[in-house]
Write a protein that holds these residues in place. Structure first.
Motif, PDB file in Angstrom:
ATOM      1  N   ASN A  26       0.807  -1.154  -0.018  1.00  0.00           N
ATOM      2  CA  ASN A  26      -0.039  -0.045  -0.052  1.00  0.00           C
ATOM      3  C   ASN A  26       1.064   1.262   0.035  1.00  0.00           C
ATOM      4  OD1 ASN A  26      -2.497  -1.360   0.064  1.00  0.00           O
ATOM      5  ND2 ASN A  26      -2.225  -1.794   2.187  1.00  0.00           N
ATOM      6  N   TYR A  27       1.990   1.239   0.805  1.00  0.00           N
ATOM      7  CA  TYR A  27       2.939   2.558   0.741  1.00  0.00           C
ATOM      8  C   TYR A  27       3.268   2.704  -0.807  1.00  0.00           C
ATOM      9  CZ  TYR A  27       6.739   5.436   1.594  1.00  0.00           C
ATOM     10  OH  TYR A  27       7.736   6.523   1.522  1.00  0.00           O
ATOM     11  N   ARG A  28       3.760   1.601  -1.060  1.00  0.00           N
ATOM     12  CA  ARG A  28       4.605   2.011  -2.733  1.00  0.00           C
ATOM     13  C   ARG A  28       3.595   2.331  -3.781  1.00  0.00           C
ATOM     14  NH1 ARG A  28       8.482  -0.941  -5.045  1.00  0.00           N
ATOM     15  NH2 ARG A  28       7.816  -0.021  -7.034  1.00  0.00           N
ATOM     16  N   GLU A  29       2.231   1.755  -3.353  1.00  0.00           N
ATOM     17  CA  GLU A  29       1.058   1.982  -4.519  1.00  0.00           C
ATOM     18  C   GLU A  29       0.856   3.798  -4.142  1.00  0.00           C
ATOM     19  OE1 GLU A  29      -1.929  -0.639  -4.078  1.00  0.00           O
ATOM     20  OE2 GLU A  29      -0.951  -2.044  -5.309  1.00  0.00           O
ATOM     21  N   LYS A  30       0.788   4.243  -3.035  1.00  0.00           N
ATOM     22  CA  LYS A  30       0.461   5.466  -2.502  1.00  0.00           C
ATOM     23  C   LYS A  30       1.542   6.476  -2.987  1.00  0.00           C
ATOM     24  CE  LYS A  30      -1.168   6.438   1.434  1.00  0.00           C
ATOM     25  NZ  LYS A  30      -1.480   6.474   2.894  1.00  0.00           N
ATOM     26  N   HIS A  31       3.013   6.108  -2.953  1.00  0.00           N
ATOM     27  CA  HIS A  31       4.082   6.802  -3.191  1.00  0.00           C
ATOM     28  C   HIS A  31       5.137   6.132  -4.170  1.00  0.00           C
ATOM     29  CE1 HIS A  31       2.964   8.943   0.451  1.00  0.00           C
ATOM     30  NE2 HIS A  31       2.849   7.911   0.877  1.00  0.00           N
ATOM     31  N   PRO A  32       4.495   6.241  -5.431  1.00  0.00           N
ATOM     32  CA  PRO A  32       5.210   5.233  -6.425  1.00  0.00           C
ATOM     33  C   PRO A  32       6.566   5.857  -6.728  1.00  0.00           C
ATOM     34  CG  PRO A  32       3.493   6.714  -7.452  1.00  0.00           C
ATOM     35  CD  PRO A  32       3.421   6.466  -6.031  1.00  0.00           C
ATOM     36  N   SER A  33       6.815   7.091  -6.324  1.00  0.00           N
ATOM     37  CA  SER A  33       8.450   7.880  -6.440  1.00  0.00           C
ATOM     38  C   SER A  33       9.232   7.150  -5.740  1.00  0.00           C
ATOM     39  CB  SER A  33       7.946   9.433  -6.318  1.00  0.00           C
ATOM     40  OG  SER A  33       7.869   9.656  -5.156  1.00  0.00           O
ATOM     41  N   THR A  34       8.671   6.279  -4.775  1.00  0.00           N
ATOM     42  CA  THR A  34       9.919   5.815  -3.763  1.00  0.00           C
ATOM     43  C   THR A  34      10.399   4.674  -4.356  1.00  0.00           C
ATOM     44  OG1 THR A  34       7.859   4.813  -2.412  1.00  0.00           O
ATOM     45  CG2 THR A  34       8.810   6.831  -1.980  1.00  0.00           C
ATOM     46  N   LYS A  35       9.986   4.131  -5.541  1.00  0.00           N
ATOM     47  CA  LYS A  35      10.407   2.892  -6.168  1.00  0.00           C
ATOM     48  C   LYS A  35      12.030   2.833  -6.004  1.00  0.00           C
ATOM     49  CE  LYS A  35      10.536   0.042 -10.409  1.00  0.00           C
ATOM     50  NZ  LYS A  35      10.227   0.027 -11.795  1.00  0.00           N
ATOM     51  N   GLY A  36      12.925   1.999  -5.712  1.00  0.00           N
ATOM     52  CA  GLY A  36      14.116   1.784  -5.297  1.00  0.00           C
ATOM     53  C   GLY A  36      14.497   1.853  -3.744  1.00  0.00           C
ATOM     54  N   LEU A  37      13.238   1.844  -3.164  1.00  0.00           N
ATOM     55  CA  LEU A  37      13.203   1.896  -1.783  1.00  0.00           C
ATOM     56  C   LEU A  37      14.248   0.923  -0.832  1.00  0.00           C
ATOM     57  CD1 LEU A  37      12.573   3.386   0.973  1.00  0.00           C
ATOM     58  CD2 LEU A  37      10.682   2.009   1.061  1.00  0.00           C
ATOM     59  N   GLY A  38      14.220  -0.226  -1.602  1.00  0.00           N
ATOM     60  CA  GLY A  38      14.985  -1.292  -1.027  1.00  0.00           C
ATOM     61  C   GLY A  38      16.314  -1.183  -1.005  1.00  0.00           C
ATOM     62  N   LEU A  39      16.928  -0.560  -1.946  1.00  0.00           N
ATOM     63  CA  LEU A  39      18.516  -0.362  -2.157  1.00  0.00           C
ATOM     64  C   LEU A  39      18.632   0.893  -0.876  1.00  0.00           C
ATOM     65  CD1 LEU A  39      21.298  -0.374  -3.342  1.00  0.00           C
ATOM     66  CD2 LEU A  39      20.412   1.306  -4.845  1.00  0.00           C
ATOM     67  N   PHE A  40      17.853   1.775  -0.817  1.00  0.00           N
ATOM     68  CA  PHE A  40      18.120   2.688   0.072  1.00  0.00           C
ATOM     69  C   PHE A  40      17.872   2.134   1.598  1.00  0.00           C
ATOM     70  CE2 PHE A  40      16.130   5.898   3.330  1.00  0.00           C
ATOM     71  CZ  PHE A  40      16.813   6.819   3.297  1.00  0.00           C
TER      72      PHE A  40
END
Length: 215
Positions: free
Chosen positions: A126-140
């Motif tokens: 749900n977080y990723r769908e609400k905030h698609p700009s955070t793709k790549g969060l895993g690496l962060f």
């Protein structure tokens, strides 16, 4: 810089906290795993992963069978006119070892290498769908939270490698190898190591590892 990995860490708008409260347990119970889909849209995520995060992690953490870390993100909510926090990511670590064991007519090998297992590493759907700009969060999360914890563990106890069992999807395996710098074992060694570590939760997954000193 040293730190106490039993307390929270912050980086930008994100903070990482160890599981420690009933509120955290409620958030885990509501956590929805961001699934890995194949080219036809069929989920390749193990069915037990969702249940494990919702129902097993907190109990295992309380028994010290693993340690769980929750990553929260702060975002401005225009409807409420204030910043709110949302659970964005979860990962779990536990002590383990890589046991090289092989015996046949020409070789007998038994070597134990101390290691840390990355048991779960999951983004919240749900977080990723609400905030698609955070793709790549895993690496962060990996660079800013997980890596410092693992490096601190290696300073305190003998610990050589970090390993995980990745969902056996080429795109995801390539991500772990290209972005997070994991490696697969040479084919002639894989069975000698992996057979000792396989459980019903990871038997169809791909074993990957890296040396902590190079993280």
């Amino acid at each position: 810089m040293s730190f106490d990995c039993s307390t929270e860490m912050e980086c930008g708008n994100f903070r990482c906290v160890p599981l420690s409260s009933n509120t955290h347990r409620v958030h885990l119970f509501r956590f929805e795993v961001l699934e890995v889909l194949d080219e036809y849209g069929v989920s390749k995520t193990p069915k037990g992963l969702q249940n494990s995060i919702n129902n097993r992690i907190a109990e295992m953490d309380s028994r010290n069978l693993l340690k769980t870390y929750l990553v929260y993100a702060k975002h401005y909510n225009s409807d409420l006119n204030k910043d709110i926090e949302e659970l964005a990511f979860v990962f779990c670590l536990r002590c383990s070892s890589m046991n090289f064991t092989e015996r046949n007519s020409s070789i007998s090998m038994n070597e134990i290498i101390p290691a840390v297992e990355l048991v779960y590493f999951a983004a919240e759907k749900n977080y990723r769908e609400k905030h698609p700009s955070t793709k790549g969060l895993g690496l962060f999360v990996y660079d800013n939270f997980l890596t410092p914890i693992v490096q601190q563990i290696a300073k305190l106890v003998g610990c050589k490698n970090l390993y995980l069992f990745a969902i056996n999807d080429k795109t995801l395996v390539d991500y772990y190898c290209d972005k997070l710098m994991f490696e697969s074992l040479p084919e002639e060694l894989e069975d000698a190591v992996v057979n000792n570590l396989v459980t019903e939760d990871n038997e169809k997954c791909k074993f990957l590892y890296q040396q902590i000193e190079y993280m």
